[in-house]
Write a protein that holds these residues in place. Structure first.
Motif, mmCIF file in Angstrom:
data_model
loop_
_atom_site.group_PDB
_atom_site.id
_atom_site.type_symbol
_atom_site.label_atom_id
_atom_site.label_comp_id
_atom_site.label_asym_id
_atom_site.label_seq_id
_atom_site.Cartn_x
_atom_site.Cartn_y
_atom_site.Cartn_z
ATOM 1 N N GLY A 11 4.919 -14.398 -14.608
ATOM 2 C CA GLY A 11 4.970 -14.325 -12.859
ATOM 3 C C GLY A 11 5.474 -16.533 -13.574
ATOM 4 N N ARG A 12 5.620 -17.055 -14.956
ATOM 5 C CA ARG A 12 5.881 -17.989 -15.654
ATOM 6 C C ARG A 12 7.710 -18.226 -15.390
ATOM 7 N N LYS A 13 7.560 -19.858 -15.529
ATOM 8 C CA LYS A 13 9.143 -19.611 -14.690
ATOM 9 C C LYS A 13 9.874 -20.464 -15.524
ATOM 10 N N ASP A 14 10.822 -20.443 -15.754
ATOM 11 C CA ASP A 14 11.594 -21.372 -16.484
ATOM 12 C C ASP A 14 13.415 -21.348 -15.898
ATOM 13 N N LEU A 15 13.850 -22.911 -15.962
ATOM 14 C CA LEU A 15 14.867 -23.039 -16.244
ATOM 15 C C LEU A 15 15.566 -22.969 -17.155
ATOM 16 N N LEU A 16 16.429 -21.768 -17.251
ATOM 17 C CA LEU A 16 17.240 -21.519 -17.805
ATOM 18 C C LEU A 16 18.768 -22.471 -18.550
ATOM 19 N N GLY A 17 18.825 -22.856 -17.486
ATOM 20 C CA GLY A 17 20.016 -23.059 -17.705
ATOM 21 C C GLY A 17 21.193 -24.469 -16.596
ATOM 22 N N ILE A 18 21.290 -25.130 -16.524
ATOM 23 C CA ILE A 18 21.955 -26.075 -15.634
ATOM 24 C C ILE A 18 23.196 -26.102 -15.615
ATOM 25 N N TYR A 19 24.286 -25.575 -15.009
ATOM 26 C CA TYR A 19 26.230 -25.850 -14.885
ATOM 27 C C TYR A 19 26.584 -26.771 -13.479
ATOM 28 N N LEU A 20 27.639 -26.944 -14.417
ATOM 29 C CA LEU A 20 28.226 -27.595 -13.348
ATOM 30 C C LEU A 20 29.770 -27.183 -13.346
ATOM 31 N N SER A 21 30.221 -27.027 -12.344
ATOM 32 C CA SER A 21 31.449 -26.612 -11.502
ATOM 33 C C SER A 21 31.811 -27.000 -10.766
ATOM 34 N N GLU A 22 33.610 -27.658 -10.349
ATOM 35 C CA GLU A 22 33.879 -27.545 -9.323
ATOM 36 C C GLU A 22 34.026 -26.628 -8.687
ATOM 37 N N ASN A 23 34.246 -25.521 -8.997
ATOM 38 C CA ASN A 23 34.193 -24.149 -7.779
ATOM 39 C C ASN A 23 34.233 -23.281 -8.382
ATOM 40 N N GLU A 24 33.672 -22.012 -8.106
ATOM 41 C CA GLU A 24 33.439 -20.684 -8.471
ATOM 42 C C GLU A 24 34.592 -19.876 -8.698
ATOM 43 N N ASP A 25 35.064 -20.337 -9.535
ATOM 44 C CA ASP A 25 36.245 -19.572 -10.090
ATOM 45 C C ASP A 25 36.401 -18.537 -11.427
ATOM 46 N N SER A 26 37.196 -17.655 -11.284
ATOM 47 C CA SER A 26 37.238 -16.130 -12.475
ATOM 48 C C SER A 26 36.205 -16.925 -13.989
ATOM 49 N N LYS A 27 36.853 -18.014 -14.383
ATOM 50 C CA LYS A 27 35.732 -17.772 -15.873
ATOM 51 C C LYS A 27 33.979 -18.469 -15.275
ATOM 52 N N PHE A 28 34.128 -19.203 -14.089
ATOM 53 C CA PHE A 28 33.051 -20.063 -13.869
ATOM 54 C C PHE A 28 31.805 -18.794 -14.488
ATOM 55 N N TRP A 29 31.377 -17.887 -13.426
ATOM 56 C CA TRP A 29 30.007 -16.971 -13.808
ATOM 57 C C TRP A 29 30.141 -16.310 -15.241
ATOM 58 N N PRO A 30 31.528 -15.766 -15.712
ATOM 59 C CA PRO A 30 31.399 -15.082 -17.277
ATOM 60 C C PRO A 30 30.501 -16.579 -18.386
ATOM 61 N N SER A 31 31.478 -17.243 -17.984
ATOM 62 C CA SER A 31 30.797 -18.090 -19.067
ATOM 63 C C SER A 31 29.348 -18.819 -19.331
ATOM 64 N N VAL A 32 29.187 -18.587 -18.386
ATOM 65 C CA VAL A 32 27.174 -19.021 -17.271
ATOM 66 C C VAL A 32 26.405 -18.062 -18.137
ATOM 67 N N LEU A 33 26.678 -16.922 -18.206
ATOM 68 C CA LEU A 33 26.309 -15.103 -17.994
ATOM 69 C C LEU A 33 26.301 -15.353 -19.833
ATOM 70 N N MET A 34 27.627 -15.802 -20.732
ATOM 71 C CA MET A 34 27.860 -15.464 -21.800
ATOM 72 C C MET A 34 27.173 -16.557 -22.111
ATOM 73 N N ASP A 35 26.867 -17.697 -21.924
ATOM 74 C CA ASP A 35 25.579 -18.895 -22.912
ATOM 75 C C ASP A 35 23.790 -17.977 -22.589
ATOM 76 N N LEU A 36 24.366 -17.396 -21.718
ATOM 77 C CA LEU A 36 22.453 -17.531 -21.602
ATOM 78 C C LEU A 36 22.235 -16.607 -22.043
ATOM 79 N N LYS A 37 23.684 -15.832 -22.684
ATOM 80 C CA LYS A 37 23.017 -14.173 -23.780
ATOM 81 C C LYS A 37 23.453 -14.869 -25.417
#
Length: 210
Positions: A11-37
């Protein structure tokens, strides 16, 4: 700015990442998830979101075993948006019957009863529940102690409210890096307050990771 908040099995919380993007284009979420992985997030049990564009398609590509839980609070707000003030209270009380049910089957039965009562009058209030019931009812698979962590995105929104108290007084930012630095320092302060409150209660301090 997009923030990823993780809650571990204790139940402990961690802020895993902060990401900036002008919009949610097709490359945004893959880049975030790849970074987490790449940074060590090996698996995710349940991911709770408010219907982020493109996210639901990508999460399964990176974490195929992950279950999706759409935020119940967002769905309630969306449903009530289509209901006039005179019926809002009655509709809200009936909504409780299925999202506060004991299990998924009971919840679906109550959802159908809601459809009989209000479906013809306010179909737009019901469509979101029927169309997304699979992802709205994931939390029923878990015990009440776990459900409270995964049924809503309120935890990350509470953090966002604290961040906005600081960013809204700053006007324009000279760069994305300037925004990131301010948010980083703000979250550090939030973390200190949480740690201080926890220490008074005798609770182990949570770790916030960047």
């Amino acid at each position: 700015m997009y923030n990823i908040l993780g809650v571990n099995r204790d139940g402990r919380k961690d802020l895993l990442g902060i990401y900036l993007s002008e919009n949610e284009d097709s490359k945004f979420w893959p880049s975030v998830l790849m970074d987490l992985k790449q940074r060590g997030v090996e698996d995710i049990l349940v991911t709770c979101v408010d219907g982020l564009k493109g996210y639901l398609d990508e999460i399964k590509a990176f974490y195929p075993k992950t279950q999706v839980q759409l935020c119940i609070v967002h769905q309630i707000r969306s449903s009530l948006r289509y209901v006039p003030e005179k019926d809002k209270k009655a509709v809200f009380e009936d909504l409780k019957h299925f999202y506060q049910a004991n299990n998924q089957d009971q919840g679906y039965e109550k959802l159908l009863e809601f459809d009989e009562e209000w479906g013809k009058k306010y179909p737009l209030s019901l469509n979101g529940w029927l169309d997304n019931w699979g992802n709205l009812s994931t939390y029923f698979e878990y015990s009440p102690d776990i459900r409270r962590y995964i049924y809503t995105t309120n935890a990350i929104e509470a953090m966002h409210r604290q961040i906005r108290k600081v960013t809204k007084t700053k006007g324009a930012f000279t760069s994305g890096q300037a925004l990131l630095k301010l948010v980083y320092l703000t979250v550090k302060e939030i973390s200190k307050k949480i740690d201080h409150a926890n220490s008074k209660l005798g609770i182990d301090n949570a770790t916030i990771t960047y």
